[in-house]
Scaffold this active site. Sequence first.
Site, mmCIF file in Angstrom:
data_model
loop_
_atom_site.group_PDB
_atom_site.id
_atom_site.type_symbol
_atom_site.label_atom_id
_atom_site.label_comp_id
_atom_site.label_asym_id
_atom_site.label_seq_id
_atom_site.Cartn_x
_atom_site.Cartn_y
_atom_site.Cartn_z
ATOM 1 N N PRO A 73 0.810 -1.219 0.000
ATOM 2 C CG PRO A 73 -0.832 -1.568 1.620
ATOM 3 C CD PRO A 73 0.478 -2.098 1.142
ATOM 4 C CD GLU A 119 0.489 -5.582 11.433
ATOM 5 O OE1 GLU A 119 0.736 -4.372 11.342
ATOM 6 O OE2 GLU A 119 -0.671 -6.043 11.353
ATOM 7 N NE ARG A 146 -6.626 -6.709 -20.639
ATOM 8 C CZ ARG A 146 -7.264 -5.922 -21.495
ATOM 9 N NH1 ARG A 146 -6.813 -4.696 -21.710
ATOM 10 N NH2 ARG A 146 -8.337 -6.339 -22.134
ATOM 11 C CG ASP A 191 -8.875 -2.171 -22.769
ATOM 12 O OD1 ASP A 191 -9.939 -2.510 -23.311
ATOM 13 O OD2 ASP A 191 -7.953 -2.966 -22.524
#
Length: 231
Positions: A87, A114, A152, A167
């Site tokens: 994150p 953690e 892709r 896309d």
Amino acid sequence: MIFDIMTLFPEMVENYFQYSILKRAAESGIISVNTINPRDYTENKHNKVDDIPYGGGAGMVLMAQPYVDAYESIRKLANSITVMLTPQGVPLNDKLVNDLTGYDQMILLCGHYEGYDERIREIINPLEISVGDFVLTGGELPALCLIDAVSRKIDGTLGCLESADEDSFSNGLLEYPHYTRPREYRGLKVPEVLLNGNHKEINEFRLQKSLERTKERRPDLYDKYLKRNGK
């Protein structure tokens, strides 16, 4: 491209490549997927890869030794990049995906608990990538999202590379709406412009719908598009 994935749960990753487009890409040699389990490299007599954090706190921390040794066991190509899913990383977006397609090998670290002993970062020095401002129980799902997005974009993965070029995000806008048979369903009809065979009008219609949808759903992208195109 070669994807080497460091994970405590290799089956979770390997199963993903048993289906659909990425299965065909792997079988045809367009991509190659390998899993490396840090647990196989731990020197802990109980086969542990985590321990309690120094300084106290909740949860367990992934130990440096098994992860660094597992990483160093991987044969690295000259044109290789190492990615840590966390994150704390830079946000994953279409531009970054395009940049990553320029590599021949991607090594991905999937964390748990953690997080990582900080010395893993200091020794390996990976590019840290986040798939969003939220926390998951492990890095496998973000790694699969990244691999899918990059794969892709590689020629041969999709039946038509232009599919990726159209896309959402490829031109800075969300994608236009699509329709297929039947022409009418529950009173809802396919727009006439898509049926007349005039490709200029069809392209204009699709661009307009992309602009409308982006303005409604992602005004931040809409404003960036207007500024970039001098509008």
